[in-house]
Design an enzyme around this catalytic site. Structure first.
Site, PDB file in Angstrom:
ATOM      1  N   CYS A 175      -9.258  -8.385 -15.615  1.00 10.25           N
ATOM      2  CA  CYS A 175      -8.861  -8.988 -16.775  1.00 10.25           C
ATOM      3  C   CYS A 175      -8.455 -10.621 -16.363  1.00 10.25           C
ATOM      4  CB  CYS A 175      -7.371  -8.410 -17.192  1.00 10.25           C
ATOM      5  SG  CYS A 175      -6.934  -8.911 -18.726  1.00 10.25           S
ATOM      6  N   CYS A 178      -5.570 -11.963 -18.279  1.00 10.47           N
ATOM      7  CA  CYS A 178      -4.195 -11.728 -17.698  1.00 10.47           C
ATOM      8  C   CYS A 178      -4.060 -12.704 -16.450  1.00 10.47           C
ATOM      9  CB  CYS A 178      -4.193 -10.501 -17.278  1.00 10.47           C
ATOM     10  SG  CYS A 178      -4.542  -9.258 -18.540  1.00 10.47           S
ATOM     11  N   ASP A 179      -5.031 -12.569 -15.689  1.00 10.95           N
ATOM     12  CA  ASP A 179      -4.665 -13.076 -14.090  1.00 10.95           C
ATOM     13  C   ASP A 179      -5.207 -14.397 -13.677  1.00 10.95           C
ATOM     14  OD1 ASP A 179      -3.557 -10.504 -13.953  1.00 10.95           O
ATOM     15  OD2 ASP A 179      -5.415  -9.664 -12.858  1.00 10.95           O
TER      16      ASP A 179
END
Ligand code: NDP
Length: 481
Positions: A175, A178-179
């Site tokens: 992801c 997200c990261d």
């Protein structure tokens, strides 16, 4: 001549046999009706239960709810599905330059507007008796569903190389949205040559110093228009004929390097990186109904003709869990619509008329019960100083580190709020946006979100990565009580 005659007789017999079987099935389908006495003994009834909250799930919910039938969507561990992790979507008819999370959010709002209800939970098991489905959730709820639409999408495929499991959540992830903030000014690799790999690379390029896309063949599979988007970003480099053979790391910092094998020159090179982002496709997430409905040899749910019916009456499937060919958001939405309509038709066929629905209303699942809506909103902490003061002052503190677009973070929040409500003043719950307070993310070497930290009297007691179900979250916090 005899052979021809025999063939003709056999053909006629087969037609009669198929016709009889089909009519038997049809008659059986028409003849079946729910036993009202049985239904009236059930609680938490849901006529249309949708499992999965991507494009397919919410589109099905839109039609279920607009059909004036109580419809509940169980969100699952990735709210919004795959679309919620993409950025710009170019190929959804009628929508120009819209972001994936916005599209799915709009469909959610649209189906809620018509009365669909959203349950922030995941399904653990499905069993069936008298054609009524007993669905147990991770949060401990038992729902009795009259129809189920499986829209659970697909799960990311893993590489299966050494180091992948060890460093999962510590630099290895699927992801980017997200990261990506944890790789500011660092070098990262993206594995895969499809549209997803390009999406991930573009998201990462906003933060990372360099992004290397590792493609196993001598060409990418991604759409030409997607590949064109790479041209304008000079920090993205593509390595063709290349495969990751191993991922290395060290305990304190997570991933440190990867070994890249060039399958043309037969050579191996080591590249220093802080992150490995996998974008090598998905496999259908059909485990919940395996054994109940027919799946093909790759795990895709088999649907019947142009309907979304599965082999089990009352269970329908839509989206990437049953579509191995197209896997497009627009197609998933279309199949969700069909599944919603199929579920409404099925309910009519088995005698679930509006008067039956009225009789059963008092047995319906009530998501507006105090336990489910009473929530304690988590306060956002905006500086390291405020954070340091808080963990010293409060006896037990749970800290949720999140990023804005992370779907699992969104999923975890209602669980945290519900647990916060249950535990009252004994535990202080706060959240921190890793993007806004990067010093804290660095201090605790966070490379994946949501990350949960448990402090007791200022000391870090435990930490965990990922969205936990309510019982596991309570057990995590119990360590400090
Ligand atoms: P794809 O299946 O399209 O691509 C997977 C890629 O991973 C391929 O390049 C494949 O290589 C590679 N791969 C598979 N296994 C391995 C392995 N073990 N090691 C190395 N490489 C591997 O998946 P995507 O997730 O990219 O896309 C899925 C669908 O979603 C597509 O239909 C796509 O168009 C759509 N999509 C659309 C987007 C948009 O429009 N904005 C964004 C993202 C996805 P090979 O080619 O050699 O098989």
């Amino acid at each position: 001549m005899m052979q021809k005659l025999l063939k003709f007789v056999l053909m006629c017999c087969s037609i009669v046999a198929i016709g009889t079987l089909a009519s038997l099935f049809f008659v059986k389908k028409q003849a079946y009706a729910f036993d009202l006495n049985v239904l009236e003994k059930k609680e938490n009834l849901v006529p249309i239960l949708i499992i999965g909250s991507g494009c397919a799930g919410y589109s099905a919910a839109l039609y279920g709810a607009r059909g004036n039938v109580k419809t509940v969507v169980v969100v699952g561990s990735q709210p919004g599905g795959q679309l919620s992790t993409t950025t710009k979507v170019e190929n959804m008819p009628g929508l120009i330059d819209q972001l994936g999370p916005d599209i799915v959010h709009n469909v959610q709002k649209q189906c809620e507007h018509f009365g669909a209800e959203i349950l922030y939970d995941s399904v653990k098991s499905i069993t069936v008796s008298d054609r009524i489905f007993e669905v147990v959730t991770e949060g401990g709820l038992t729902i009795h569903a009259l129809t189920i639409i499986i829209a659970t999408g697909a799960l990311p495929v893993k590489l299966g190389v050494s180091g992948e499991e060890q460093w999962w959540g510590q630099g290895v992830t699927t992801c980017a949205i997200c990261d990506a903030p944890f790789h500011k000014g660092k070098d990262v690799v993206v594995i895969g040559g499809g549209d997803s790999a390009i999406e991930e690379a573009l998201q990462l390029a906003a933060y990372a110093k360099t992004v290397t896309i590792v493609v196993r063949k001598d060409a990418m599979r991604a759409a030409p228009s997607m590949q064109d988007r790479l041209k304008s970003v000079d920090t993205i480099n593509v390595l063709y004929n290349s495969e990751i053979k191993a991922i290395h790391g060290i305990d304190d910092s997570g991933v440190t390097s990867v070994e890249i094998y060039n399958n043309k020159t037969n050579s191996v090179a080591t590249k220093s990186v802080s992150g490995v982002f996998l974008a090598i496709g998905h496999k259908p997430n059909s485990g919940l109904v395996k054994g109940l409905v027919k799946v093909d040899n790759e795990g895709y749910i088999v649907t019947h003709g142009k309907t979304q019916e599965t082999t089990f009456p009352g269970i329908f499937a839509a989206g990437d869990v049953e579509d191995k060919q197209y896997r497009q958001a627009g197609v998933a939405a279309g199949s969700g619509i069909r599944a919603g309509l199929d579920a409404l038709n099925y309910l009519q066929t088995v005698g679930f008329t509006s008067s039956v629905a009225k009789n059963l209303e008092s047995h319906y699942l009530n998501l507006k019960s105090p336990k489910k809506i009473a929530k304690a909103a988590l306060v956002d902490i905006g500086s390291t100083q405020a954070f340091d003061t808080l963990i010293q002052e409060k006896p037990v503190v749970v800290v949720d580190i999140y990023t804005t677009f992370c779907p699992s973070c969104k999923y975890l929040l209602p669980t945290l709020e519900s647990v916060a409500q249950q535990l009252g003043d004994t535990v202080t719950f706060v959240k921190i946006n890793a993007d806004e307070v990067p010093e804290l993310a660095q201090r605790y070497k966070i490379s994946s979100v949501p990350s949960l930290f448990l402090f007791k009297k200022g000391e870090l007691l435990d930490q965990t990565v990922g969205a936990l179900p309510e019982d596991e979250l309570l057990a995590f916090i119990q360590q400090a009580l």
